[in-house]
Design an enzyme around this catalytic site. Structure first.
Site, PDB file in Angstrom:
ATOM      1  N   SER A   1       0.833  -1.197   0.000  1.00 47.52           N
ATOM      2  CA  SER A   1       0.000   0.000   0.000  1.00 47.52           C
ATOM      3  C   SER A   1       0.867   1.247   0.000  1.00 47.52           C
ATOM      4  CB  SER A   1      -0.914   0.011   1.225  1.00 47.52           C
ATOM      5  OG  SER A   1      -0.132   0.252   2.382  1.00 47.52           O
ATOM      6  N   LYS A   2       0.211   2.378  -0.083  1.00 47.20           N
ATOM      7  CA  LYS A   2       0.913   3.657  -0.252  1.00 47.20           C
ATOM      8  C   LYS A   2       2.052   3.866   0.744  1.00 47.20           C
ATOM      9  CE  LYS A   2      -2.830   3.134  -1.085  1.00 47.20           C
ATOM     10  NZ  LYS A   2      -3.721   2.398  -0.246  1.00 47.20           N
ATOM     11  N   ARG A   3       1.832   3.396   1.967  1.00 42.09           N
ATOM     12  CA  ARG A   3       2.882   3.702   2.950  1.00 42.09           C
ATOM     13  C   ARG A   3       4.151   2.893   2.718  1.00 42.09           C
ATOM     14  NH1 ARG A   3       2.242  -0.334   6.708  1.00 42.09           N
ATOM     15  NH2 ARG A   3       0.404  -1.546   6.134  1.00 42.09           N
TER      16      ARG A   3
ATOM     17  N   GLY B   1       5.550   3.129  -0.109  1.00 42.95           N
ATOM     18  CA  GLY B   1       6.171   3.861  -1.210  1.00 42.95           C
ATOM     19  C   GLY B   1       5.341   3.692  -2.464  1.00 42.95           C
TER      20      GLY B   1
END
Length: 498
Positions: free
Chosen positions: A250-252, A254
């Site tokens: 997921s986004k966290r 990267g």
RNA sequence: GUCCCCAUCGUCCAGGGGUCAGGACGCGGCCCUUUCAAGGCCGAAACACGGGUUCGAAUCCCGUUGGGGACGCCA
């Protein structure tokens, strides 16, 4: 063989989904099959035409072209679910007529309460079946009076549903754990489990390859295939792609979308090659496999069963490989936007483009991504002795015995010389060596520092002529101004107290 | 909680009854080199645990543990 990729246009194309698309495409490609692109846009809240455009664009960039789809059409269209509504409606009413489905009037609030109670009592939070026994006549008249209802599938109780998964083998579910799924929502739009079955059947999809998160949807869908008498496709569920902490990527973690990797200067062939190795291998230990090779060798049977952690380092390594192999022309045109972004050029003319292109080979062999090319060439555009001397690795070079002498000799040598090409630079370096008695790294390291302001960088043989070629460029070239070697040496010598 | 799926170096994959358990990324070292990279070579590094089956188990079976997924009028 007919395969499909069926994204819902609710955001950017995620690399996990890209891998699913790739596996489908590879199989179609290698087996002379048809690759269908279908847009699952039944959630009008979250779907947007913009993200559909983005997804198609990313797919094209990856080279995963489709034979049938919303833009190219085909015999089985339309290929957007939002354009197939009447189809779903008629199949749904068929199911209701035949007693395989029923109207449900439960409100969202009731369902929420049900779910909370089930969870609290340690029961699976499936639909309780409150409306299951409602008489059809009465349901219809309630709807006529304006009440909202959904259509639910009547899951047969007390039996096992099993299906064969090409990658996992036989999978079995007890219908006891399956709640009656919604087929048609109260707004008249079909729900996922219903629309996929109708579409996959009508589009004559032979192999459904999708993420593992759909594995527990499959028994519901199998039941629907049975209810309609549709022929079942082969199913294959791919394990998920995880982040380094073993949670879904997921986004966290990267970058997660194809668009982001693209923007960072990864090549489509790198992403395709890397993604194919996530959960699959040719078995021979090869890691670099061009796409033609992949489509020839790929098979579902050799796809792994366990989740894979996305390894950006390995992707970078693969990218480095393709970057090194690429033609200078393609490299140059791909790198151009990064020069512009770095402020090294603005709408360069032919002369400027040629100059920039001449720089690329100097940087591309030692870089992971196109994005890093400008940093590797920064010395051309950002020469500032004061600034450089503040960097420890630069001041250390200058502090070495004899280094100052080299720099001073270089400055006076260049003062009388024209712009340097490779030969002139070698000659100048030779005379500095004679004048100072320094050689090897004691000669070249100070020269590098004085001419580039940096302690490391491309070979001086290439870097120095590039600097002076740049210094000759006219303003109309569109390339940012470049200070010549003579001026650099003089400024640097002055700065170290001459 | 219930159901389903999964389990070999830190990571991605080979190996599927007898292997010194192999390759790749990353990591460490060495070499090359006028620098930083890149490149070459070498090295450290794994069969989750417990029971079976078997002459023999990383491999087959069961269990445990761990991880993941699903249980939506999302897809």
């Amino acid at each position: 063989m007919r395969l499909r990729f069926a994204p819902s246009p609710t955001g950017l194309l995620h690399v996990g989904n890209a891998r699913t698309a790739l596996f489908n495409w590879l199989l179609a490609r290698g087996g002379n099959g048809t690759f269908v692109l279908r847009i699952e846009d039944t959630d009008l809240e979250r779907s947007s035409r913009a993200s559909e455009v983005g997804i198609l664009d990313d797919l094209r960039w990856l080279g995963l072209h489709w034979d049938e789809g919303p833009d190219v059409g085909g015999l089985y269209g339309p290929y957007r679910q939002s354009e197939r509504l009447t189809l779903y409606r008629s199949y749904a009413s068929e199911l209701v007529d035949r007693g395989h489905a029923y109207y449900c009037f439960c409100t969202q609030e009731q369902l929420d309460v049900d779910r909370r109670e089930a969870l609290a009592a340690n029961r699976p939070p499936k639909y309780v079946g409150r409306c299951r026994q409602l008489a059809l006549q009465q349901s219809r008249s309630r709807i006529d009076r304006g009440e909202h209802a959904v259509v639910r599938f009547r899951v047969p109780q007390g039996r096992d549903v099993h299906f064969h998964d090409v990658v996992r083998g036989d999978v079995q579910f007890d219908t006891e754990v399956i709640g009656d799924p919604v087929l048609v929502r109260s707004d008249g739009f079909p729900a996922y489990n219903f629309a996929v079955v109708i579409d996959d059947a009508l589009m004559e999809i032979t192999h459904v390859i999708r993420g593992e998160d759909h594995i527990s949807n499959t028994p519901r869908q199998v039941l629907l295939y049975e209810a309609f008498g549709f022929q079942q496709p082969a199913f294959a569920h791919l394990a998920l792609v995880l982040g380094p902490d073993h949670t879904p990527l997921s986004k966290r973690h990267g970058a997660t979308s194809v668009a982001e990797f693209r923007a960072r200067g990864f090549l489509p062939e790198s992403l395709v090659n890397y993604l194919s190795l996530l959960g699959w291998s040719p078995g021979s230990g090869e890691e670099i496999l061009p796409v033609e090779e992949l489509s020839r060798r790929f098979s579902l049977e050799s796809v792994g069963h366990s989740a894979a952690v996305f390894d950006a380092d390995k992707l970078s390594w693969i990218n480095r490989h393709y970057l090194r192999e690429m033609s200078v022309d393609r490299l140059a045109s791909l790198a151009l936007p990064y020069f512009v972004e770095a402020g090294f050029a603005a709408d360069p003319n032919e002369e400027g483009r040629r100059f920039l292109a001449s720089l690329v080979p100097m940087a591309a062999g030692s870089v992971d991504r196109l994005e890093q090319v400008p940093a590797r060439l920064r010395f051309l555009f950002a020469f500032d002795p004061v600034d450089s001397l503040r960097a420890p690795e630069v001041s250390e070079v200058v502090a070495e015995p004899g280094a100052r002498d080299v720099i001073l000799a270089l400055a006076s040598e260049l003062a009388t010389m024209p712009r340097l090409d490779r030969e002139l630079f070698r000659a100048a370096a030779g005379r500095v060596r004679q004048a100072t008695g320094q050689k090897g790294r004691h000669l070249f390291h100070p020269i590098r520092v004085a001419l580039t302001g940096e302690a490391g960088g491309p070979e001086l043989d290439m870097a120095v002529p590039a600097i002076d070629r740049g210094a000759e460029l006219g303003e109309r070239s569109g390339v940012a101004p470049i200070i010549g070697c003579r001026e650099r040496a003089e400024a640097f010598a002055r700065e170290i107290g001459f």
